[in-house]
Design an enzyme around this catalytic site. Structure first.
Site, PDB file in Angstrom:
ATOM      1  CB  SER A 224      -0.853  -0.019   1.274  1.00  0.00           C
ATOM      2  OG  SER A 224      -1.511   1.208   1.473  1.00  0.00           O
TER       3      SER A 224
ATOM      4  CE1 TYR B 131      -3.718  -2.092   5.683  1.00  0.00           C
ATOM      5  CE2 TYR B 131      -3.552   0.211   5.011  1.00  0.00           C
ATOM      6  CZ  TYR B 131      -3.747  -1.118   4.690  1.00  0.00           C
ATOM      7  OH  TYR B 131      -3.981  -1.485   3.369  1.00  0.00           O
TER       8      TYR B 131
HETATM    9  N1  LIG Z   1      -8.903  -0.771  -0.410  1.00  0.00           N
HETATM   10  C1  LIG Z   1      -7.854   0.021  -0.315  1.00  0.00           C
HETATM   11  O1  LIG Z   1      -7.984   1.265  -0.242  1.00  0.00           O
HETATM   12  C2  LIG Z   1      -6.461  -0.559  -0.311  1.00  0.00           C
HETATM   13  C3  LIG Z   1      -5.388   0.322  -0.539  1.00  0.00           C
HETATM   14  C4  LIG Z   1      -4.088  -0.189  -0.535  1.00  0.00           C
HETATM   15  C5  LIG Z   1      -3.865  -1.514  -0.290  1.00  0.00           C
HETATM   16  N2  LIG Z   1      -4.921  -2.366  -0.058  1.00  0.00           N
HETATM   17  C6  LIG Z   1      -4.612  -3.770   0.218  1.00  0.00           C
HETATM   18  O2  LIG Z   1      -5.178  -4.557  -0.805  1.00  0.00           O
HETATM   19  C7  LIG Z   1      -5.505  -5.851  -0.296  1.00  0.00           C
HETATM   20  C8  LIG Z   1      -6.955  -6.165  -0.630  1.00  0.00           C
HETATM   21  O3  LIG Z   1      -7.773  -5.137  -0.100  1.00  0.00           O
HETATM   22  P1  LIG Z   1      -9.317  -4.957  -0.513  1.00  0.00           P
HETATM   23  O4  LIG Z   1      -9.599  -3.499  -0.527  1.00  0.00           O
HETATM   24  O5  LIG Z   1      -9.632  -5.778  -1.699  1.00  0.00           O
HETATM   25  O6  LIG Z   1     -10.005  -5.542   0.804  1.00  0.00           O
HETATM   26  P2  LIG Z   1     -11.150  -6.652   1.038  1.00  0.00           P
HETATM   27  O7  LIG Z   1     -12.208  -6.535  -0.002  1.00  0.00           O
HETATM   28  O8  LIG Z   1     -11.517  -6.527   2.486  1.00  0.00           O
HETATM   29  O9  LIG Z   1     -10.395  -8.009   0.771  1.00  0.00           O
HETATM   30  C9  LIG Z   1      -9.565  -8.614   1.709  1.00  0.00           C
HETATM   31  C10 LIG Z   1      -9.402 -10.069   1.326  1.00  0.00           C
HETATM   32  O10 LIG Z   1      -8.491 -10.666   2.252  1.00  0.00           O
HETATM   33  C11 LIG Z   1      -9.022 -11.903   2.649  1.00  0.00           C
HETATM   34  N3  LIG Z   1      -8.551 -12.302   3.957  1.00  0.00           N
HETATM   35  C12 LIG Z   1      -8.667 -11.636   5.137  1.00  0.00           C
HETATM   36  N4  LIG Z   1      -8.161 -12.379   6.133  1.00  0.00           N
HETATM   37  C13 LIG Z   1      -7.707 -13.533   5.573  1.00  0.00           C
HETATM   38  C14 LIG Z   1      -7.112 -14.702   6.074  1.00  0.00           C
HETATM   39  N5  LIG Z   1      -6.845 -14.862   7.382  1.00  0.00           N
HETATM   40  N6  LIG Z   1      -6.793 -15.695   5.203  1.00  0.00           N
HETATM   41  C15 LIG Z   1      -7.055 -15.561   3.889  1.00  0.00           C
HETATM   42  N7  LIG Z   1      -7.634 -14.478   3.348  1.00  0.00           N
HETATM   43  C16 LIG Z   1      -7.963 -13.482   4.189  1.00  0.00           C
HETATM   44  C17 LIG Z   1     -10.536 -11.727   2.620  1.00  0.00           C
HETATM   45  O11 LIG Z   1     -11.162 -12.990   2.385  1.00  0.00           O
HETATM   46  P3  LIG Z   1     -11.887 -13.914   3.500  1.00  0.00           P
HETATM   47  O12 LIG Z   1     -12.474 -12.963   4.513  1.00  0.00           O
HETATM   48  O13 LIG Z   1     -12.911 -14.647   2.697  1.00  0.00           O
HETATM   49  O14 LIG Z   1     -10.809 -14.794   4.022  1.00  0.00           O
HETATM   50  C18 LIG Z   1     -10.707 -10.845   1.396  1.00  0.00           C
HETATM   51  O15 LIG Z   1     -10.846 -11.624   0.233  1.00  0.00           O
HETATM   52  C19 LIG Z   1      -5.194  -5.814   1.196  1.00  0.00           C
HETATM   53  O16 LIG Z   1      -3.916  -6.360   1.419  1.00  0.00           O
HETATM   54  C20 LIG Z   1      -5.200  -4.309   1.501  1.00  0.00           C
HETATM   55  O17 LIG Z   1      -4.432  -4.001   2.628  1.00  0.00           O
HETATM   56  C21 LIG Z   1      -6.203  -1.911  -0.073  1.00  0.00           C
END
Ligand SMILES: NC(=O)c1ccc[n+]([C@@H]2O[C@H](COP(=O)([O-])OP(=O)(O)OC[C@H]3O[C@@H](n4cnc5c(N)ncnc54)[C@H](OP(=O)(O)O)[C@@H]3O)[C@@H](O)[C@H]2O)c1
Length: 255
Positions: free
Chosen positions: A139, A152
């Site tokens: 990120s 975070y």
């Molecule tokens: N959204 C943003 O603004 C943003 C910005 C920069 C970086 N990111 C990064 O991008 C990535 C995805 O974010 P997103 O926005 O797509 O969030 P999201 O929709 O909440 O997706 C998170 C994913 O992680 C999985 N997860 C959580 N705990 C887990 C575990 N113990 N084992 C396996 N899977 C797990 C969840 O699946 P289950 O709950 O089904 O396991 C879900 O599919 C993250 O690493 C986040 O930090 C996001």
């Protein structure tokens, strides 16, 4: 033979979009996460669009569960050439002085140790393919700090450190390491997880922001990096919406 891509956190947001996109690029995708009902729906969607994918139940905080993912990779119909370490997220927006230790532990375990466990388990297969790629979805929080983001940003800084260290350690071996650093991405669940299901607080993050990034924008970046010729290593790709010049500098309209 079809190349295999593994995407963690494929049940929603960036992971689901990446699974769809990589399948469209011709990979057989192993879509991994805890919520298998979501994964089954995703696989059906990918197949309906002419791609192939397999749902794999995997909790990246469990070594045993990650070993199951590695076993699924061994049984997959081709060489494993791509791992997208995407599972992760944020919990809480509290200052360091009052942040919950449990939230910090969760963030460290999923984002950092999850990346470590999955990378260790899949590295032999990636190397054996002769042309492996490890993507780490960190990120902009991996190189910037902000108030309330202590837990975070600490976790994402650690993921960024893994990417840099791994690239040095793997130099001379056929596995490249790509770090993707998104800024503000409007996904359905990231804010809900951060604010413990509070939809109002989650929505406020994106209030008035014209066109925040969406999951497909980040999937596009991941797919682009992964489909360059293998000698081309995109070390780090930072991507933000036009409206976000920096973590603290966000253009909002109508507020
Ligand atoms: N959204 C943003 O603004 C943003 C910005 C920069 C970086 N990111 C990064 O991008 C990535 C995805 O974010 P997103 O926005 O797509 O969030 P999201 O929709 O909440 O997706 C998170 C994913 O992680 C999985 N997860 C959580 N705990 C887990 C575990 N113990 N084992 C396996 N899977 C797990 C969840 O699946 P289950 O709950 O089904 O396991 C879900 O599919 C993250 O690493 C986040 O930090 C996001």
């Amino acid at each position: 033979m079809t190349s295999v891509a593994i995407v963690t956190g494929a049940s929603s947001g960036i992971g689901a979009a990446s699974a769809r996109r990589l399948a469209a690029e011709g990979f057989h995708v192993l879509a991994a996460a805890r919520r298998t009902d979501r994964l089954t729906g995703l696989v059906a969607e990918i197949e309906a669009a002419g791609g192939t994918a397999t749902a794999v139940a995997c909790d990246v905080t469990s070594a045993e569960s990650v070993a199951g993912l590695a076993a699924a990779a061994e049984a997959a119909p081709g060489p494993v050439t791509l791992l997208v370490n995407n599972a992760g997220g944020a919990r809480g927006l509290d200052p360091v002085e009052s942040g919950a230790v449990g939230d910090w532990q969760w963030m460290y375990d999923v984002n950092v140790l999850g990346t470590l466990r999955v990378t260790q388990a899949l590295l032999p297969a990636l190397e054996a393919s002769g042309a492996g790629t490890i993507v780490i979805v960190s990120s902009t929080a991996g190189f910037t700090v902000y108030e309330g983001g202590g837990g975070y940003t600490a976790a994402k800084h650690a993921q960024t450190a893994i990417a840099g260290t791994l690239r040095l350690e793997l130099c001379g071996r056929p596995v490249r390491v790509v770090e993707i650093d998104p800024g503000m991405v409007k996904t359905d669940e990231f804010g809900l997880v951060r604010f413990d299901g509070n939809a109002g607080k989650a929505a406020a993050t994106y209030a008035g922001v014209p066109e925040p990034l969406v999951a497909e924008d980040v999937a596009d970046c991941i797919a682009w990096c992964a489909t360059r010729p293998h000698h081309v290593n995109v070390d780090r790709l930072v991507v933000r919406p036009l409206a976000q010049a920096a973590q603290h500098k966000v253009h909002r309209v109508g507020l």
